[in-house]
Design a protein around this motif. Structure first.
Motif, PDB file in Angstrom:
ATOM      1  N   VAL A  88       0.840  -1.214   0.020  1.00  0.00           N
ATOM      2  CA  VAL A  88      -0.041   0.203   0.007  1.00  0.00           C
ATOM      3  C   VAL A  88       0.878   1.279  -0.132  1.00  0.00           C
ATOM      4  O   VAL A  88       0.398   2.297  -0.789  1.00  0.00           O
ATOM      5  CB  VAL A  88      -0.961  -0.060   1.278  1.00  0.00           C
ATOM      6  N   SER A  89       1.796   1.365   0.693  1.00  0.00           N
ATOM      7  CA  SER A  89       2.668   2.566   1.008  1.00  0.00           C
ATOM      8  C   SER A  89       3.311   3.193  -0.189  1.00  0.00           C
ATOM      9  O   SER A  89       2.972   4.129  -0.736  1.00  0.00           O
ATOM     10  CB  SER A  89       3.824   2.301   1.999  1.00  0.00           C
ATOM     11  N   TYR A  90       3.759   2.161  -1.255  1.00  0.00           N
ATOM     12  CA  TYR A  90       4.391   2.516  -2.536  1.00  0.00           C
ATOM     13  C   TYR A  90       3.276   2.694  -3.547  1.00  0.00           C
ATOM     14  O   TYR A  90       3.590   3.577  -4.658  1.00  0.00           O
ATOM     15  CB  TYR A  90       5.583   1.854  -2.933  1.00  0.00           C
ATOM     16  N   ALA A  91       2.210   2.329  -3.411  1.00  0.00           N
ATOM     17  CA  ALA A  91       1.050   2.309  -4.391  1.00  0.00           C
ATOM     18  C   ALA A  91       0.628   3.912  -3.997  1.00  0.00           C
ATOM     19  O   ALA A  91       0.183   4.278  -5.108  1.00  0.00           O
ATOM     20  CB  ALA A  91      -0.017   1.273  -3.827  1.00  0.00           C
ATOM     21  N   VAL A 134      -6.786  -4.458  -4.152  1.00  0.00           N
ATOM     22  CA  VAL A 134      -5.855  -3.525  -4.021  1.00  0.00           C
ATOM     23  C   VAL A 134      -6.753  -2.270  -3.575  1.00  0.00           C
ATOM     24  O   VAL A 134      -6.378  -1.573  -2.537  1.00  0.00           O
ATOM     25  CB  VAL A 134      -5.048  -2.836  -5.249  1.00  0.00           C
ATOM     26  N   VAL A 135      -7.849  -1.986  -4.172  1.00  0.00           N
ATOM     27  CA  VAL A 135      -8.924  -0.562  -3.773  1.00  0.00           C
ATOM     28  C   VAL A 135      -9.077  -0.838  -2.569  1.00  0.00           C
ATOM     29  O   VAL A 135      -9.081   0.089  -1.655  1.00  0.00           O
ATOM     30  CB  VAL A 135     -10.088  -0.788  -4.680  1.00  0.00           C
ATOM     31  N   SER A 136      -9.510  -2.146  -2.187  1.00  0.00           N
ATOM     32  CA  SER A 136     -10.049  -2.291  -0.712  1.00  0.00           C
ATOM     33  C   SER A 136      -9.019  -1.893   0.326  1.00  0.00           C
ATOM     34  O   SER A 136      -9.229  -1.323   1.337  1.00  0.00           O
ATOM     35  CB  SER A 136     -10.442  -4.111  -0.347  1.00  0.00           C
ATOM     36  N   GLN A 137      -7.590  -2.349   0.157  1.00  0.00           N
ATOM     37  CA  GLN A 137      -6.662  -2.138   1.220  1.00  0.00           C
ATOM     38  C   GLN A 137      -6.227  -0.483   0.977  1.00  0.00           C
ATOM     39  O   GLN A 137      -5.946  -0.116   2.012  1.00  0.00           O
ATOM     40  CB  GLN A 137      -5.231  -2.891   0.753  1.00  0.00           C
ATOM     41  N   LEU A 138      -6.343  -0.129  -0.112  1.00  0.00           N
ATOM     42  CA  LEU A 138      -6.104   1.543  -0.087  1.00  0.00           C
ATOM     43  C   LEU A 138      -7.048   2.166   0.506  1.00  0.00           C
ATOM     44  O   LEU A 138      -6.890   3.350   1.165  1.00  0.00           O
ATOM     45  CB  LEU A 138      -5.844   2.109  -1.853  1.00  0.00           C
ATOM     46  N   MET A 139      -8.550   1.836   0.628  1.00  0.00           N
ATOM     47  CA  MET A 139      -9.395   2.310   1.234  1.00  0.00           C
ATOM     48  C   MET A 139      -9.527   2.405   2.739  1.00  0.00           C
ATOM     49  O   MET A 139     -10.008   3.054   3.414  1.00  0.00           O
ATOM     50  CB  MET A 139     -10.977   1.920   0.737  1.00  0.00           C
ATOM     51  N   VAL A 140      -8.576   1.491   3.440  1.00  0.00           N
ATOM     52  CA  VAL A 140      -8.511   1.074   4.781  1.00  0.00           C
ATOM     53  C   VAL A 140      -8.036   2.591   5.494  1.00  0.00           C
ATOM     54  O   VAL A 140      -8.699   2.941   6.641  1.00  0.00           O
ATOM     55  CB  VAL A 140      -7.451   0.133   5.191  1.00  0.00           C
ATOM     56  N   ASP A 201     -13.982  14.994 -20.036  1.00  0.00           N
ATOM     57  CA  ASP A 201     -14.395  13.730 -19.142  1.00  0.00           C
ATOM     58  C   ASP A 201     -13.416  12.629 -19.132  1.00  0.00           C
ATOM     59  O   ASP A 201     -13.534  12.227 -17.890  1.00  0.00           O
ATOM     60  CB  ASP A 201     -15.484  13.011 -19.898  1.00  0.00           C
ATOM     61  N   HIS A 202     -12.307  12.310 -19.844  1.00  0.00           N
ATOM     62  CA  HIS A 202     -11.527  11.562 -19.562  1.00  0.00           C
ATOM     63  C   HIS A 202     -10.676  11.989 -18.430  1.00  0.00           C
ATOM     64  O   HIS A 202     -10.347  10.853 -17.449  1.00  0.00           O
ATOM     65  CB  HIS A 202     -10.599  11.231 -20.828  1.00  0.00           C
ATOM     66  N   HIS A 203      -9.962  13.073 -18.389  1.00  0.00           N
ATOM     67  CA  HIS A 203      -9.073  13.478 -17.412  1.00  0.00           C
ATOM     68  C   HIS A 203      -9.952  13.747 -16.064  1.00  0.00           C
ATOM     69  O   HIS A 203      -9.240  13.325 -14.689  1.00  0.00           O
ATOM     70  CB  HIS A 203      -8.460  14.749 -17.734  1.00  0.00           C
ATOM     71  N   ARG A 204     -11.212  14.146 -16.058  1.00  0.00           N
ATOM     72  CA  ARG A 204     -12.003  14.165 -14.661  1.00  0.00           C
ATOM     73  C   ARG A 204     -12.216  12.601 -14.061  1.00  0.00           C
ATOM     74  O   ARG A 204     -12.232  12.548 -13.118  1.00  0.00           O
ATOM     75  CB  ARG A 204     -13.308  15.038 -15.089  1.00  0.00           C
ATOM     76  N   ARG A 205     -12.573  11.931 -15.182  1.00  0.00           N
ATOM     77  CA  ARG A 205     -12.685  10.399 -14.673  1.00  0.00           C
ATOM     78  C   ARG A 205     -11.309   9.951 -14.143  1.00  0.00           C
ATOM     79  O   ARG A 205     -11.413   9.271 -12.986  1.00  0.00           O
ATOM     80  CB  ARG A 205     -12.773   9.428 -15.895  1.00  0.00           C
ATOM     81  N   VAL A 206     -10.170  10.144 -14.663  1.00  0.00           N
ATOM     82  CA  VAL A 206      -8.966   9.703 -13.860  1.00  0.00           C
ATOM     83  C   VAL A 206      -8.806  10.536 -12.692  1.00  0.00           C
ATOM     84  O   VAL A 206      -8.329   9.796 -11.589  1.00  0.00           O
ATOM     85  CB  VAL A 206      -7.837  10.207 -14.767  1.00  0.00           C
ATOM     86  N   LYS A 207      -9.052  11.783 -12.416  1.00  0.00           N
ATOM     87  CA  LYS A 207      -8.811  12.526 -11.301  1.00  0.00           C
ATOM     88  C   LYS A 207      -9.886  12.071 -10.218  1.00  0.00           C
ATOM     89  O   LYS A 207      -9.367  12.031  -9.036  1.00  0.00           O
ATOM     90  CB  LYS A 207      -8.963  14.147 -11.526  1.00  0.00           C
ATOM     91  N   ALA A 208     -11.049  11.641 -10.705  1.00  0.00           N
ATOM     92  CA  ALA A 208     -11.961  11.201  -9.825  1.00  0.00           C
ATOM     93  C   ALA A 208     -11.554   9.920  -9.045  1.00  0.00           C
ATOM     94  O   ALA A 208     -11.813   9.660  -7.842  1.00  0.00           O
ATOM     95  CB  ALA A 208     -13.364  10.780 -10.408  1.00  0.00           C
ATOM     96  N   VAL A 209     -10.861   9.097  -9.908  1.00  0.00           N
ATOM     97  CA  VAL A 209     -10.396   7.702  -9.500  1.00  0.00           C
ATOM     98  C   VAL A 209      -9.144   7.730  -8.551  1.00  0.00           C
ATOM     99  O   VAL A 209      -9.214   7.496  -7.288  1.00  0.00           O
ATOM    100  CB  VAL A 209     -10.162   6.941 -10.741  1.00  0.00           C
ATOM    101  N   LEU A 210      -8.240   8.749  -8.936  1.00  0.00           N
ATOM    102  CA  LEU A 210      -7.320   9.121  -7.932  1.00  0.00           C
ATOM    103  C   LEU A 210      -7.613   9.612  -6.740  1.00  0.00           C
ATOM    104  O   LEU A 210      -7.056   9.314  -5.782  1.00  0.00           O
ATOM    105  CB  LEU A 210      -6.164   9.916  -8.822  1.00  0.00           C
ATOM    106  N   ALA A 211      -8.482  10.414  -6.643  1.00  0.00           N
ATOM    107  CA  ALA A 211      -9.103  11.178  -5.484  1.00  0.00           C
ATOM    108  C   ALA A 211      -9.774   9.955  -4.619  1.00  0.00           C
ATOM    109  O   ALA A 211      -9.371   9.719  -3.191  1.00  0.00           O
ATOM    110  CB  ALA A 211     -10.164  12.120  -5.658  1.00  0.00           C
ATOM    111  N   TYR A 212     -10.269   9.190  -5.213  1.00  0.00           N
ATOM    112  CA  TYR A 212     -10.817   7.994  -4.455  1.00  0.00           C
ATOM    113  C   TYR A 212      -9.878   7.034  -3.850  1.00  0.00           C
ATOM    114  O   TYR A 212      -9.803   6.777  -2.584  1.00  0.00           O
ATOM    115  CB  TYR A 212     -11.744   7.264  -5.502  1.00  0.00           C
ATOM    116  N   LEU A 213      -8.757   6.924  -4.630  1.00  0.00           N
ATOM    117  CA  LEU A 213      -7.926   5.846  -4.170  1.00  0.00           C
ATOM    118  C   LEU A 213      -6.833   6.405  -3.054  1.00  0.00           C
ATOM    119  O   LEU A 213      -6.343   5.769  -2.325  1.00  0.00           O
ATOM    120  CB  LEU A 213      -6.740   5.465  -5.509  1.00  0.00           C
ATOM    121  N   ARG A 214      -6.421   7.761  -3.211  1.00  0.00           N
ATOM    122  CA  ARG A 214      -5.770   8.312  -2.359  1.00  0.00           C
ATOM    123  C   ARG A 214      -6.498   8.911  -1.254  1.00  0.00           C
ATOM    124  O   ARG A 214      -6.175   9.482  -0.281  1.00  0.00           O
ATOM    125  CB  ARG A 214      -5.098   9.601  -2.990  1.00  0.00           C
ATOM    126  N   SER A 215      -7.967   8.709  -1.025  1.00  0.00           N
ATOM    127  CA  SER A 215      -8.620   9.209   0.135  1.00  0.00           C
ATOM    128  C   SER A 215      -8.471   8.579   1.588  1.00  0.00           C
ATOM    129  O   SER A 215      -7.913   7.410   1.343  1.00  0.00           O
ATOM    130  CB  SER A 215     -10.151   9.264  -0.244  1.00  0.00           C
TER     131      SER A 215
END
Length: 215
Positions: A88-91, A134-140, A201-215
């Protein structure tokens, strides 16, 4: 696609190279350690690199650390981590620059070759593809005052499936909702995460996903 393959296990690396070549990819370098990966990315500027997490000398997280270094040397260089382990840390470090073009799949859960190749193409095109585990562990480790917390449960479901690399149509099928409903949820997600329509839309989609994974 021009691809760099980084895995210290010779048999696995050779099998992956052969597979990629069968799908008309050009493997410009195959390496077995982190330093060689960074050098190969700097020299060849591949469309995407496929990287194992654990490589010499300590067999812990060299692959992830090298992938992060490679993206510093060649900003935004597309990287797909393909590993048996979740680090998770380096992800988090891979996600930190908010450029996208990153993926993280678990080897034992890749059961369809065409799906794998589709994931590789998505990452090469600047998208994100993450295994549900991976998503699940990042969300912890969620931060306080996280804008993602303002999303409804359904919006979080939609965003989670976006993080796994699913298209709008595939999301609709998985959640048993119409394409229009999916699009409405995605618009709401963009609004709540304050993502400007100027990004497209493509870049907003990527940014939304990154915000989710880094939250």
């Amino acid at each position: 696609m021009r691809v760099v393959v980084a895995d210290d296990a010779v048999l696995i690396r050779s099998g992956l190279v052969k597979l990629l070549q069968e799908f008309d990819c050009e493997v410009v370098a195959e390496v077995g350690d982190g330093d060689a990966l960074v050098e190969a990315v700097a020299e060849h500027r591949p469309d995407v690199s496929v990287v194992d997490v654990r490589m010499p000398p300590s067999f812990t997280d060299e692959g992830l650390r090298a992938a992060t270094r490679a993206r510093e040397v060649v900003p935004g260089a597309p990287v797909l981590i393909l590993s048996q382990y979740v680090e998770v840390s380096y992800a988090d470090d891979l996600l930190a620059d908010a450029r996208g073009a990153v993926g993280y799949l678990l080897k034992e859960r890749v059961i369809d070759i065409e799906d794998f190749m589709d994931s590789l193409k998505r990452v090469a095109a600047g998208g994100t593809v993450f295994d549900p585990e991976v998503v699940s562990q990042l969300m912890v480790r969620r931060r306080k005052n996280d804008p993602v917390a303002t999303l409804t449960p359904r919006e979080k479901e939609v965003l989670g499936l976006m993080a796994e690399g699913h298209s709008n149509k595939a999301i609709g099928k998985k959640l048993f909702i119409s394409d229009g409903a999916v699009e409405k949820h995605i618009r709401n997600i963009f609004t709540k995460l304050a993502l400007s329509s100027e990004d497209g839309d493509h870049h907003r989609r990527v940014k939304a996903v990154l915000a989710y994974l880094r939250s």
